[in-house]
Design an enzyme around this catalytic site. Sequence first.
Site, PDB file in Angstrom:
ATOM      1  CG  HIS A   1     -41.118  51.370   0.374  1.00 40.77           C
ATOM      2  ND1 HIS A   1     -40.849  51.114   1.529  1.00 40.77           N
ATOM      3  CD2 HIS A   1     -42.595  51.506   0.513  1.00 40.77           C
ATOM      4  CE1 HIS A   1     -41.633  50.868   2.470  1.00 40.77           C
ATOM      5  NE2 HIS A   1     -42.854  51.071   1.845  1.00 40.77           N
TER       6      HIS A   1
ATOM      7  CG  HIS B   1     -37.542  78.922  16.915  1.00 38.06           C
ATOM      8  ND1 HIS B   1     -38.710  79.216  17.175  1.00 38.06           N
ATOM      9  CD2 HIS B   1     -36.747  80.232  16.590  1.00 38.06           C
ATOM     10  CE1 HIS B   1     -38.844  80.545  16.891  1.00 38.06           C
ATOM     11  NE2 HIS B   1     -37.889  81.310  16.713  1.00 38.06           N
TER      12      HIS B   1
ATOM     13  NE  ARG C   1     -37.156  82.955  22.516  1.00 39.34           N
ATOM     14  CZ  ARG C   1     -36.980  83.715  21.396  1.00 39.34           C
ATOM     15  NH1 ARG C   1     -35.632  84.483  21.333  1.00 39.34           N
ATOM     16  NH2 ARG C   1     -37.695  83.781  20.435  1.00 39.34           N
TER      17      ARG C   1
HETATM   18  C1  RB5 Z   1     -44.458  53.145   4.306  1.00 39.44           C
HETATM   19  O1  RB5 Z   1     -45.536  52.490   3.653  1.00 39.44           O
HETATM   20  C2  RB5 Z   1     -44.595  54.150   5.303  1.00 39.44           C
HETATM   21  O2  RB5 Z   1     -45.288  53.489   6.681  1.00 39.44           O
HETATM   22  C3  RB5 Z   1     -43.588  54.544   5.809  1.00 39.44           C
HETATM   23  O3  RB5 Z   1     -42.982  55.357   4.466  1.00 39.44           O
HETATM   24  C4  RB5 Z   1     -43.496  55.763   6.871  1.00 39.44           C
HETATM   25  O4  RB5 Z   1     -44.550  56.769   6.286  1.00 39.44           O
HETATM   26  C5  RB5 Z   1     -43.519  55.623   8.031  1.00 39.44           C
HETATM   27  O5  RB5 Z   1     -43.841  56.210   8.871  1.00 39.44           O
END
Ligand code: RB5
Length: 142
Positions: free
Chosen positions: A11, A98, A132
């Site tokens: 989201h 890399h 490398r």
């Molecule tokens: C959602 O609120 C947030 O925690 C998620 O999008 C993310 O950033 C998590 O690492």
Amino acid sequence: MSKVLLIASDHAGYELKNSLIDLMGTEFFEDLGPDSDKSVDYPDYVKKLINEMKIDSNKKGILICGSGLGMSISANRYEGIRAALCSNSDMAILARKHNDANILVLPGRFIDVNTAKLCIDNFLNTNFEGGRHSRRIKKIDL
Ligand code: RB5
């Protein structure tokens, strides 16, 4: 042009995902969701995207969450996945040169759409340097 790039978010990455699709064109991406900004769990979308990559190993992926951290941590648990969290276009070049990154992770709450597009352009157009760096990548898997 075939859809070369898988893209998914949670989201918190939904707005940037849509902005990138608007900017770069629907024909460019295979959008794996979500379809709204209703709260979802980012590991579910990591799994969905990586399952698609397993079907077609030529495909690369873009994952977007709020910070990029959850998507990175989750994606990098999968064998053969090198997911690179990039917040500027130079990092995206290095992620390919890399690290031979096969997933680009973007931090939806900390990057603007034009910078995100530059990251994608560099991610797609930069080759792995090998040498490398191959040796180092081989040492990653435990
Ligand atoms: C959602 O609120 C947030 O925690 C998620 O999008 C993310 O950033 C998590 O690492």
